[in-house]
Design a protein around this motif. Structure first.
Motif, PDB file in Angstrom:
ATOM      1  N   ASP A   1      29.830  26.279  36.139  1.00 43.52           N
ATOM      2  CA  ASP A   1      30.485  27.161  36.130  1.00 43.52           C
ATOM      3  C   ASP A   1      31.383  27.650  37.543  1.00 43.52           C
ATOM      4  O   ASP A   1      30.677  28.027  38.550  1.00 43.52           O
ATOM      5  CB  ASP A   1      29.546  28.447  35.754  1.00 43.52           C
ATOM      6  CG  ASP A   1      30.521  29.832  35.765  1.00 43.52           C
ATOM      7  OD1 ASP A   1      31.811  29.902  36.170  1.00 43.52           O
ATOM      8  OD2 ASP A   1      29.974  31.005  35.222  1.00 43.52           O
ATOM      9  N   HIS A   2      32.336  26.950  37.810  1.00 41.86           N
ATOM     10  CA  HIS A   2      33.142  26.955  39.224  1.00 41.86           C
ATOM     11  C   HIS A   2      33.379  28.194  39.586  1.00 41.86           C
ATOM     12  O   HIS A   2      33.361  28.207  41.089  1.00 41.86           O
ATOM     13  CB  HIS A   2      34.362  25.899  39.047  1.00 41.86           C
ATOM     14  CG  HIS A   2      33.837  24.373  38.857  1.00 41.86           C
ATOM     15  ND1 HIS A   2      33.180  23.832  39.693  1.00 41.86           N
ATOM     16  CD2 HIS A   2      34.167  23.662  37.482  1.00 41.86           C
ATOM     17  CE1 HIS A   2      32.987  22.756  38.695  1.00 41.86           C
ATOM     18  NE2 HIS A   2      33.494  22.726  37.982  1.00 41.86           N
ATOM     19  N   ARG A   3      33.843  29.017  38.924  1.00 42.75           N
ATOM     20  CA  ARG A   3      34.221  30.644  39.346  1.00 42.75           C
ATOM     21  C   ARG A   3      33.151  31.050  39.948  1.00 42.75           C
ATOM     22  O   ARG A   3      33.053  31.586  41.023  1.00 42.75           O
ATOM     23  CB  ARG A   3      34.781  31.247  38.022  1.00 42.75           C
ATOM     24  CG  ARG A   3      35.148  32.632  38.226  1.00 42.75           C
ATOM     25  CD  ARG A   3      36.550  32.729  38.851  1.00 42.75           C
ATOM     26  NE  ARG A   3      36.870  33.881  39.323  1.00 42.75           N
ATOM     27  CZ  ARG A   3      37.701  34.221  40.339  1.00 42.75           C
ATOM     28  NH1 ARG A   3      38.333  33.189  40.930  1.00 42.75           N
ATOM     29  NH2 ARG A   3      38.065  35.638  40.530  1.00 42.75           N
ATOM     30  N   THR A   4      31.773  30.819  38.976  1.00 41.56           N
ATOM     31  CA  THR A   4      30.590  31.630  39.548  1.00 41.56           C
ATOM     32  C   THR A   4      30.275  30.970  40.869  1.00 41.56           C
ATOM     33  O   THR A   4      29.763  31.794  41.808  1.00 41.56           O
ATOM     34  CB  THR A   4      29.403  31.564  38.479  1.00 41.56           C
ATOM     35  OG1 THR A   4      29.811  32.268  37.408  1.00 41.56           O
ATOM     36  CG2 THR A   4      28.334  32.050  39.008  1.00 41.56           C
TER      37      THR A   4
ATOM     38  N   GLU B   1      32.164  29.522  43.130  1.00 41.36           N
ATOM     39  CA  GLU B   1      33.009  29.693  44.205  1.00 41.36           C
ATOM     40  C   GLU B   1      32.695  31.242  44.597  1.00 41.36           C
ATOM     41  O   GLU B   1      32.681  31.627  45.861  1.00 41.36           O
ATOM     42  CB  GLU B   1      34.504  29.654  43.786  1.00 41.36           C
ATOM     43  CG  GLU B   1      35.006  28.334  43.626  1.00 41.36           C
ATOM     44  CD  GLU B   1      35.079  27.765  44.937  1.00 41.36           C
ATOM     45  OE1 GLU B   1      35.304  28.373  45.967  1.00 41.36           O
ATOM     46  OE2 GLU B   1      34.745  26.475  45.073  1.00 41.36           O
ATOM     47  N   GLU B   2      32.543  32.181  43.692  1.00 43.36           N
ATOM     48  CA  GLU B   2      32.487  33.563  44.015  1.00 43.36           C
ATOM     49  C   GLU B   2      31.095  33.729  44.818  1.00 43.36           C
ATOM     50  O   GLU B   2      31.152  34.624  45.661  1.00 43.36           O
ATOM     51  CB  GLU B   2      32.809  34.597  42.866  1.00 43.36           C
ATOM     52  CG  GLU B   2      34.026  34.472  42.195  1.00 43.36           C
ATOM     53  CD  GLU B   2      34.734  35.491  43.310  1.00 43.36           C
ATOM     54  OE1 GLU B   2      35.574  34.605  43.964  1.00 43.36           O
ATOM     55  OE2 GLU B   2      35.005  36.750  43.077  1.00 43.36           O
TER      56      GLU B   2
ATOM     57  N   TYR C   1      32.617  40.558  43.002  1.00 47.81           N
ATOM     58  CA  TYR C   1      32.543  38.978  42.868  1.00 47.81           C
ATOM     59  C   TYR C   1      32.471  38.670  41.569  1.00 47.81           C
ATOM     60  O   TYR C   1      31.598  39.328  40.896  1.00 47.81           O
ATOM     61  CB  TYR C   1      31.317  38.548  43.905  1.00 47.81           C
ATOM     62  CG  TYR C   1      31.611  38.633  45.439  1.00 47.81           C
ATOM     63  CD1 TYR C   1      32.497  38.145  46.092  1.00 47.81           C
ATOM     64  CD2 TYR C   1      31.157  40.031  45.765  1.00 47.81           C
ATOM     65  CE1 TYR C   1      32.509  38.232  47.513  1.00 47.81           C
ATOM     66  CE2 TYR C   1      31.365  40.415  47.090  1.00 47.81           C
ATOM     67  CZ  TYR C   1      31.873  39.565  48.142  1.00 47.81           C
ATOM     68  OH  TYR C   1      32.194  39.905  49.124  1.00 47.81           O
ATOM     69  N   ASP C   2      33.260  37.733  41.067  1.00 55.35           N
ATOM     70  CA  ASP C   2      33.281  37.602  39.685  1.00 55.35           C
ATOM     71  C   ASP C   2      32.373  36.407  39.306  1.00 55.35           C
ATOM     72  O   ASP C   2      32.647  35.342  39.056  1.00 55.35           O
ATOM     73  CB  ASP C   2      35.093  37.150  39.357  1.00 55.35           C
ATOM     74  CG  ASP C   2      35.247  36.987  37.987  1.00 55.35           C
ATOM     75  OD1 ASP C   2      34.331  37.364  37.029  1.00 55.35           O
ATOM     76  OD2 ASP C   2      36.250  36.248  37.657  1.00 55.35           O
TER      77      ASP C   2
END
Ligand code: RAT
Ligand code: ZN
Length: 422
Positions: free
Chosen positions: A203-206, A208-209, A193-194
Motif C-alpha cells: 500500500d504505497h500511499r500508507t 509514503e504517508e 496523514y492518509d
C-alpha cells in the motif's frame, strides 16, 4: 607524566569516572517547558514502578486498593512496607536513600515528613539545576511519544519551545506505531496523514504517508534518534507489521533524518496487567534478528540494548561484527550492581572502549543522582581492574589518556554515533 604506581592509577580512574559529565542517552524525564509532565520529589521517588512491584509482594493490599490511594498515601504505604517493616537494601530502595542522602537529607532520621518539607521550598526549574549538578550529568535524552495525547498536544501547541533547554534532548519513540498499528493509524489520520487501517508494504500511499509522519515528527522534535522497545520473540525479516514498518518506513526516515534507530529488545509487556508499568517481564531475545537488521541496512546506525542477562554475551560479540551497531546500557532489571559489574567487564574485554556502558532510565528527576552514583561506582571498579591488568603488561598511561577513555564511555561515544562520525 605517566602513572607509575597502582595507587595513583586507581585515584586517576575514580577521579575521571566521577568528574566526567555524563550524557544520559535514555531517560523518561522532561524539560521544565513540558508543563507538569516532569516528575520529581520524594513521593514520586517512593512510587516508582520498580518499588511498586516490590511493595506488592509484601503488602496485604490488592493492587486495586493500592492504586486507589492518592500519591501521598501510596508513598507512605511504600515507605512503611519496604523501608520500615523490612530493610531497604534492594537496589530500588537503596536508590531512594542514596538520592536523599546526596541531597543533604539525614537518611538516619527515617523522617518522611522532614523530607517532604525539604522539597516544599523548591520549584522544578530550580531543582533541575541542583540535580544535574549533584548527579554529574550534563545532558539527558528524553523519550518523546507523539502517541501520548498529553505530549502530542504540547508538541503541537509549543513546538520548538520544548527543545530550547540544551540539557534535555528529544528522541522519537514509536512503540505504538510498530506494535499497535490497528489502533494507532487513527492518530496518524487525525494528524493529517492518509494511512489505512492495515499496514501493508504494497500500500504505497500508507507507506509514503507513514514515512512523512516520521520525518515530520523527527524534525519537529529535532530528535537525536528514533527508538522502540521490542518483545523477545521479535523476528526479522518477517511479515509482521513491525518488521515491514522497519524496512519500508522507519529506517527510510532514519536515513532522511540522518539519525540512528534505538532498539530495546526483550520486554514482554503486561504479563501481570493489574500492575501497570510494574507488570512487564523479561525474556530471552533473538539476537539473530538484530544481526540481520544490521547486515541488511549497513548505511543505518543502531543503538541496541537487551533486557535479558542471557543475551549479553551474544550481543557484545555481534557488535564486533557490525560497526553500525552500538551496544548501550544495562537496562531496567539489569541495572543492579552485580549485573552491571559483570556486563560492563565483559563489554570492556570484548569491545575495548567502543560501547556505552550505561543509561539511567530515570522517570523521576531526582533518580539521576542515585542511578549515576551507583553506576559510576561499578564502572570505576571495573575500569580499575582493566587498567591494572594493562599496567601489569608494562604499558604506562598518562592521566589524560584515561580521562579520554572515560569521556568516550560516558559521553562522546553517544554523540559520535548520533552524528555518524565514528
Ligand atoms: O525502565 C523502565 O522504567 C521501563 O518501564 C521502561 O520504561 C523501559 O525502560 C522502556 O523505555 O520501555
Ligand atoms: Zn525506558
Amino acid at each position: 607524566g605517566a602513572i607509575t604506581d597502582k595507587e595513583r592509577l586507581r585515584r586517576v580512574v575514580f577521579g575521571a569516572v566521577y568528574k566526567t559529565p555524563v550524557t544520559d542517552m535514555h531517560t523518561h524525564l522532561y524539560a521544565p517547558a513540558f508543563e507538569g509532565l516532569g516528575l520529581w520529589g520524594v513521593d514520586h521517588l517512593l512510587t516508582y514502578h520498580y518499588l511498586i512491584a516490590e511493595t506488592m509482594r509484601q503488602t496485604p493490599l490488592s493492587h486495586e486498593e493500592f492504586q486507589s490511594l492518592d500519591r501521598r498515601a501510596m508513598a507512605e504505604h511504600v515507605w512503611k512496607t519496604l523501608f520500615v517493616d523490612h530493610s531497604p537494601y534492594s537496589e530500588a530502595c537503596r536508590g531512594v536513600l542514596t538520592t536523599l542522602g546526596r541531597l543533604g537529607l539525614d537518611v538516619s532520621s527515617r523522617d518522611l515528613s522532614a523530607y517532604r518539607k525539604w522539597y516544599d521550598g523548591l520549584t522544578y526549574r530550580r531543582f533541575v539545576d541542583l540535580v544535574f549538578s549533584a548527579a554529574g550529568v550534563k545532558t539527558v535524552v528524553m523519550t518523546n511519544d507523539p502517541f501520548d495525547p498529553r505530549e502530542r498536544e504540547l508538541w503541537l501547541k509549543k513546538g520548538d519551545a520544548l527543545t530550547r533547554d540544551p540539557r534535555f534532548r528529544p528522541s522519537l519513540r514509536i512503540d505504538p506505531l510498530l506494535f499497535d498499528w490497528g489502533n494507532q493509524y487513527r492518530v496518524l489520520r487525525e494528524l493529517g496523514y492518509d494511512v489505512g487501517p492495515v499496514f501493508s508494504a504494497d500500500d504505497h500511499r500508507t507507506v509514503e504517508e507513514t514515512r512523512r509522519f516520521l520525518i515530520d515528527w523527527g524534525r519537529r522534535m529535532d530528535a537525536l534518534y528514533l527508538g522502540a522497545s521490542f518483545p523477545p520473540d521479535f523476528d526479522y525479516p518477517s511479515d509482521s507489521p513491525a518488521s515491514q514498518l522497519l524496512d519500508h518506513c522507519v529506517l527510510e526516515a532514519c536515513g532522511r533524518l540522518n539519525v540512528p534507530f534505538a532498539m530495546m529488545v526483550g520486554v514482554r509487556r503486561r504479563v501481570n496487567p493489574s500492575l501497570g508499568l510494574a507488570g512487564d517481564m523479561v525474556g530471552r531475545a533473538r539476537v539473530e534478528a538484530v544481526e540481520r537488521i544490521c547486515a541488511r541496512h549497513p548505511a543505518r546506525r543502531f543503538f541496541v540494548t537487551m533486557l535479558s542477562r542471557e543475551n549479553q554475551h551474544e550481543l557484545a560479540v555481534l557488535a564486533r561484527k557490525f560497526r553500525n551497531l552500538m551496544v548501550f546500557g544495562c537496562w531496567w532489571f539489569l541495572n543492579n550492581p552485580s549485573l552491571v559489574e559483570e556486563i560492563t567487564e565483559m563489554r570492556c574485554e570484548l569491545l575495548g572502549t567502543a560501547f556505552i556502558p550505561q543509561h539511567s532510565d530515570a522517570r523521576v528527576l531526582d533518580q539521576l543522582i542515585y542511578k549515576w552514583d551507583h553506576s559510576r561506582r561499578v564502572i570505576a571498579r571495573v575500569l580499575c581492574r582493566k587498567y591494572e591488568d594493562l599496567f601489569d603488561t608494562g604499558w604506562r598511561m598518562e592521566p589524560r589518556e584515561i580521562e579520554r577513555d572515560v569521556s568516550d564511555l560516558l559521553d562522546r561515544n553517544f554523540w559520535k554515533f548520533v552524528k555518524g562520525s565514528i
